[in-house]
Each structure stands twice: as C-alpha cells, then as structure tokens.
Design a protein around this motif. Structure first.
Motif, PDB file in Angstrom:
ATOM      1  N   GLN A 113       1.592  18.790  12.124  1.00 29.52           N
ATOM      2  CA  GLN A 113       0.603  17.989  12.850  1.00 29.52           C
ATOM      3  C   GLN A 113      -0.798  18.307  12.331  1.00 29.52           C
ATOM      4  O   GLN A 113      -1.626  17.415  12.201  1.00 29.52           O
ATOM      5  N   GLN A 114      -1.049  19.556  12.022  1.00 31.31           N
ATOM      6  CA  GLN A 114      -2.365  19.972  11.515  1.00 31.31           C
ATOM      7  C   GLN A 114      -2.651  19.326  10.158  1.00 31.31           C
ATOM      8  O   GLN A 114      -3.753  18.830   9.925  1.00 31.31           O
ATOM      9  N   THR A 139      -1.279  16.545   8.944  1.00 36.19           N
ATOM     10  CA  THR A 139      -1.413  15.109   9.157  1.00 36.19           C
ATOM     11  C   THR A 139      -2.783  14.767   9.720  1.00 36.19           C
ATOM     12  O   THR A 139      -3.455  13.844   9.244  1.00 36.19           O
ATOM     13  N   SER A 140      -3.214  15.513  10.695  1.00 36.27           N
ATOM     14  CA  SER A 140      -4.512  15.266  11.324  1.00 36.27           C
ATOM     15  C   SER A 140      -5.653  15.452  10.323  1.00 36.27           C
ATOM     16  O   SER A 140      -6.564  14.621  10.253  1.00 36.27           O
ATOM     17  N   ALA A 141      -5.616  16.523   9.560  1.00 40.12           N
ATOM     18  CA  ALA A 141      -6.678  16.785   8.584  1.00 40.12           C
ATOM     19  C   ALA A 141      -6.734  15.704   7.511  1.00 40.12           C
ATOM     20  O   ALA A 141      -7.819  15.223   7.149  1.00 40.12           O
ATOM     21  N   ASN A 193      -5.552  12.572   7.730  1.00 44.60           N
ATOM     22  CA  ASN A 193      -5.970  11.304   8.336  1.00 44.60           C
ATOM     23  C   ASN A 193      -7.483  11.264   8.517  1.00 44.60           C
ATOM     24  O   ASN A 193      -8.111  10.236   8.262  1.00 44.60           O
ATOM     25  N   THR A 194      -8.066  12.373   8.939  1.00 45.01           N
ATOM     26  CA  THR A 194      -9.520  12.445   9.099  1.00 45.01           C
ATOM     27  C   THR A 194     -10.212  12.256   7.751  1.00 45.01           C
ATOM     28  O   THR A 194     -11.182  11.507   7.643  1.00 45.01           O
ATOM     29  N   LEU A 195      -9.701  12.913   6.727  1.00 44.80           N
ATOM     30  CA  LEU A 195     -10.267  12.781   5.387  1.00 44.80           C
ATOM     31  C   LEU A 195     -10.199  11.338   4.893  1.00 44.80           C
ATOM     32  O   LEU A 195     -11.186  10.795   4.377  1.00 44.80           O
ATOM     33  N   LYS A 204      -9.916   8.557   6.648  1.00 45.49           N
ATOM     34  CA  LYS A 204     -10.769   7.674   7.454  1.00 45.49           C
ATOM     35  C   LYS A 204     -12.227   7.717   6.992  1.00 45.49           C
ATOM     36  O   LYS A 204     -12.942   6.732   7.118  1.00 45.49           O
ATOM     37  N   LYS A 205     -12.650   8.843   6.433  1.00 43.12           N
ATOM     38  CA  LYS A 205     -14.037   9.001   5.989  1.00 43.12           C
ATOM     39  C   LYS A 205     -14.313   8.364   4.623  1.00 43.12           C
ATOM     40  O   LYS A 205     -15.467   8.301   4.211  1.00 43.12           O
ATOM     41  N   GLN A 206     -13.284   7.916   3.944  1.00 40.62           N
ATOM     42  CA  GLN A 206     -13.460   7.354   2.602  1.00 40.62           C
ATOM     43  C   GLN A 206     -13.956   5.910   2.690  1.00 40.62           C
ATOM     44  O   GLN A 206     -13.185   4.983   2.888  1.00 40.62           O
ATOM     45  N   LYS A 245      -6.358   2.212   3.187  1.00 47.45           N
ATOM     46  CA  LYS A 245      -6.162   3.363   4.080  1.00 47.45           C
ATOM     47  C   LYS A 245      -4.779   3.303   4.720  1.00 47.45           C
ATOM     48  O   LYS A 245      -4.094   4.328   4.814  1.00 47.45           O
TER      49      LYS A 245
END
Length: 74
Positions: free
Chosen positions: A30-31, A33-35, A37-39, A41-43, A51
C-alpha cells in the motif's frame, strides 16, 4: 510495450524502469502504491489518459504477466 498508449506518447517509456523495479518482488505494498500514485499525479506533462495507463500498470489487483514483465526488462 508496443501498445497504443506507448505509441501515442513515447514519454511513457520513462516509467518502464520504475514499473520493473516496483514489481520485482511481485507484490506492491500500500505504501509503494500510494507513493507512486502521488508521484504520477504530480506529473503535469502527462495527460489524464496517460496517467490512467500508468495507474493501471501499478494496480495490485492486476499484476503484470510474466511476458509483460520480461518486456519491461528488455
């Protein structure tokens, strides 16, 4: 990796090493995947459709096939 999204936007190839390393232990936490996904989304250079392609390749419910994983390696 000769799929339509990658042909449409060859810049997506930049994610191949990330995908390969991320799936190297065959399990996405989960960690992780979350990291990632955040990366992603910022692109700002990625369209929403691009995306979605990358998010789909990082979906723990649908891991890459052995052939797809080998494609990433080569």
């Amino acid at each position: 990796m000769n799929t339509h999204p990658f042909k449409e936007n060859p810049d997506l190839y930049v994610f191949i090493p990330v995908l390969y390393i991320t799936w190297s232990d065959t399990v996405l936490s989960q960690q992780e995947t979350s990291a990632l996904n955040t990366l992603i989304k910022k692109q700002t250079w990625l369209s929403d459709a691009d995306k979605d392609v990358v998010f789909g390749l990082l979906n723990p419910a649908t891991p890459p096939t052995p052939n797809q994983y080998q494609d990433w390696l080569s």
